[in-house]
Design an enzyme around this catalytic site. Structure first.
Site, PDB file in Angstrom:
ATOM      1  N   CYS A 133       0.810  -1.222   0.000  1.00 21.88           N
ATOM      2  CA  CYS A 133       0.000   0.000   0.000  1.00 21.88           C
ATOM      3  C   CYS A 133       0.846   1.277   0.000  1.00 21.88           C
ATOM      4  O   CYS A 133       0.541   2.235  -0.722  1.00 21.88           O
ATOM      5  CB  CYS A 133      -0.952   0.009   1.192  1.00 21.88           C
ATOM      6  SG  CYS A 133      -0.304  -0.769   2.674  1.00 21.88           S
ATOM      7  N   HIS A 245      -2.854   6.310   4.633  1.00 14.13           N
ATOM      8  CA  HIS A 245      -1.417   6.415   4.898  1.00 14.13           C
ATOM      9  C   HIS A 245      -0.921   7.776   4.415  1.00 14.13           C
ATOM     10  O   HIS A 245      -1.328   8.257   3.355  1.00 14.13           O
ATOM     11  CB  HIS A 245      -0.629   5.358   4.102  1.00 14.13           C
ATOM     12  CG  HIS A 245      -0.788   3.951   4.598  1.00 14.13           C
ATOM     13  ND1 HIS A 245      -1.505   3.603   5.714  1.00 14.13           N
ATOM     14  CD2 HIS A 245      -0.280   2.784   4.107  1.00 14.13           C
ATOM     15  CE1 HIS A 245      -1.431   2.289   5.891  1.00 14.13           C
ATOM     16  NE2 HIS A 245      -0.700   1.764   4.925  1.00 14.13           N
TER      17      HIS A 245
HETATM   18  O1  L14 Z   1       0.870  -5.409   1.621  1.00 15.85           O
HETATM   19  O2  L14 Z   1       0.088  -2.101   7.402  1.00 15.85           O
HETATM   20  O3  L14 Z   1       2.802  -6.072   2.284  1.00 15.85           O
HETATM   21  O4  L14 Z   1       0.494  -3.894   8.579  1.00 15.85           O
HETATM   22  C1  L14 Z   1       2.005  -5.689   4.988  1.00 15.85           C
HETATM   23  C2  L14 Z   1       1.775  -4.956   6.274  1.00 15.85           C
HETATM   24  C3  L14 Z   1       0.116  -4.395   3.930  1.00 15.85           C
HETATM   25  C4  L14 Z   1      -0.034  -3.594   5.143  1.00 15.85           C
HETATM   26  C5  L14 Z   1       1.689  -5.598   2.518  1.00 15.85           C
HETATM   27  C6  L14 Z   1       0.408  -3.302   7.497  1.00 15.85           C
HETATM   28  C7  L14 Z   1       1.309  -5.172   3.861  1.00 15.85           C
HETATM   29  C8  L14 Z   1       0.699  -4.029   6.284  1.00 15.85           C
END
Ligand code: L14
Ligand code: 25A
Length: 341
Positions: A133, A245
């Protein structure tokens, strides 16, 4: 000729991203024939809705993909590693939201505004990966600047919402905040420390080099998507925000980009919305980005400590553009340009 309809499965349909995938398919009127919602045993018997009609949640297993054209995965990396190959063998094209396949050289890693051409590579494994993301919103904002001036180096710090970790983390921030305001003791279960009224400079686990996995995803995925050897360094931080975010970006470019030029480039950039009028206190914030599909860019100013440097502030809804919307946009290009109707 009748318009072709596509059979779609969502693995992890009961999760935060899965729910949003359902909503995105509905909102964008994706041409769906049959829809299938898959999750773990915990959710069997649950009934969700698609366009007002009830759909039973079924078990995610190896033969769940019979007759499915497109499988959207968001049930965690372990499930993607285990089930994407069977889904692909059944003839479904997988669009995977987890980190499991992103750096596989035979799997395209796609942000439609940046590298839609890469989708064609789906034929190798039957899998297309949706980036992290934080990476997605960053490259949407940087692509027009890179095309104009070639980014050499990028320093990013993130301020990431709890929804990225899924439903249990959304509950944790809500519950901890309530307990704190009532003067009661709080318990940290999902994160290693309290997240309410705090910032955690750790997202995911640490690597031997001292960076977290999330930070290294931003480093490696950016190079793969931008198809350019940009040197990236990242610090990723969890903040007590539910959705959206935020990122502080500092770039060094081959050619100078003035603030006026950056405004011009970003004003017309696909997927971007320029929100920058500091005299009026106008800049992107997660409370405005939540529920939106665009990437909001503002606070653009020259980095006066180097010759060709620029600072920007970038915000997007991590569950929408950072996950579900991006996956559905990939599916739209797939059916428009690649799959046979
Ligand atoms: O897509 O915010 O690799 O805890 C891994 C951790 C998505 C969000 C990914 C989080 C993520 C994430
Ligand atoms: O660590 P992992 O495995 O890599 O998982 C990563 C987590 O990140 C989220 C997602 O959380 C996942 O759990 N996620 C994945 N990609 C993301 C992205 N790009 C992302 N978040 C943000 N951005 P989630 O809770 O939102 O969604 C989880 C979904 O995955 C399904 N699932 C989990 N294990 C499964 C499985 N499906 C099939 N087989 C498995 N073995 C999950 O379905 C959900 O759809 P579910 O049926 O297991 O959960 C339904 C409800 O139950 C809650 N719940 C989750 N874990 C537990 C639980 N309840 C009790 N005990 C638990 N241990 C969920 O909150 C959900 O509401």
């Amino acid at each position: 000729m009748a318009k072709k309809l596509w059979n779609v499965a969502i693995a992890g349909a009961t999760g935060a991203v899965g729910n949003q995938m359902i909503e995105c398919l509905e909102e964008r009127n994706f041409p769906i024939g049959k829809i299938k919602f898959l999750a773990s045993e915990r959710s069997i018997g649950k009934v969700l809705e698609y366009k007002g009609k009830p759909v039973q949640v079924e078990l995610l297993d190896h033969d769940a993909f019979e007759g499915i054209d497109i499988a959207l995965f968001s049930a965690g990396g372990g499930r993607s590693l285990e089930f994407c190959p069977s889904a692909a063998r059944s003839g479904a094209v997988c669009i995977d939201n987890s980190s499991a396949w992103r750096m596989d050289p035979d799997v395209p890693l796609v942000v439609p505004e940046v590298n839609p051409h890469a989708i064609a590579g789906y034929t190798k494994k039957g899998i297309i990966a949706n980036p992290n993301c934080s990476t997605i919103q960053m490259v949407v904002a940087l692509k027009p600047l890179h095309d104009y001036a070639t980014i050499k180096r990028l320093v990013v710090s993130t301020y990431q919402a709890v929804s990225g970790t899924g439903k249990k983390a959304i509950d944790e921030l809500r519950v901890q905040t309530g307990e704190m305001l009532n003067g009661r003791p709080v318990e940290a279960k999902v994160y290693p420390h309290r997240i309410a009224f705090n910032c955690l400079p750790q997202i995911d686990s640490f690597e031997p080099n001292g960076y977290t996995k999330e930070e290294m995803k931003m480093v490696n995925e950016t190079v793969k998507i931008m198809e350019s050897p940009i040197r990236v360094t990242a610090t990723t931080v969890r903040v007590p925000v539910f959705f959206g975010h935020s990122e502080s970006l500092n770039i060094e470019t081959e050619k100078k980009i003035t603030v006026a030029k950056a405004f011009e480039l970003l004003k017309n950039a696909p997927g971007c919305k320029l929100v920058d009028d500091v005299a009026k206190g106008v800049y992107p914030m997660p409370i405005d980005a939540a529920g939106q599909d665009l990437t909001f860019v503002g606070r653009i100013r020259e980095d006066e400590s180097i010759d060709n440097g620029l600072n920007l502030w970038v915000v997007a809804d991590n569950i929408r553009k950072g996950a579900a919307t991006n996956a559905v946009q990939i599916a739209e290009i797939l059916i428009r340009d690649h799959l046979k109707g």
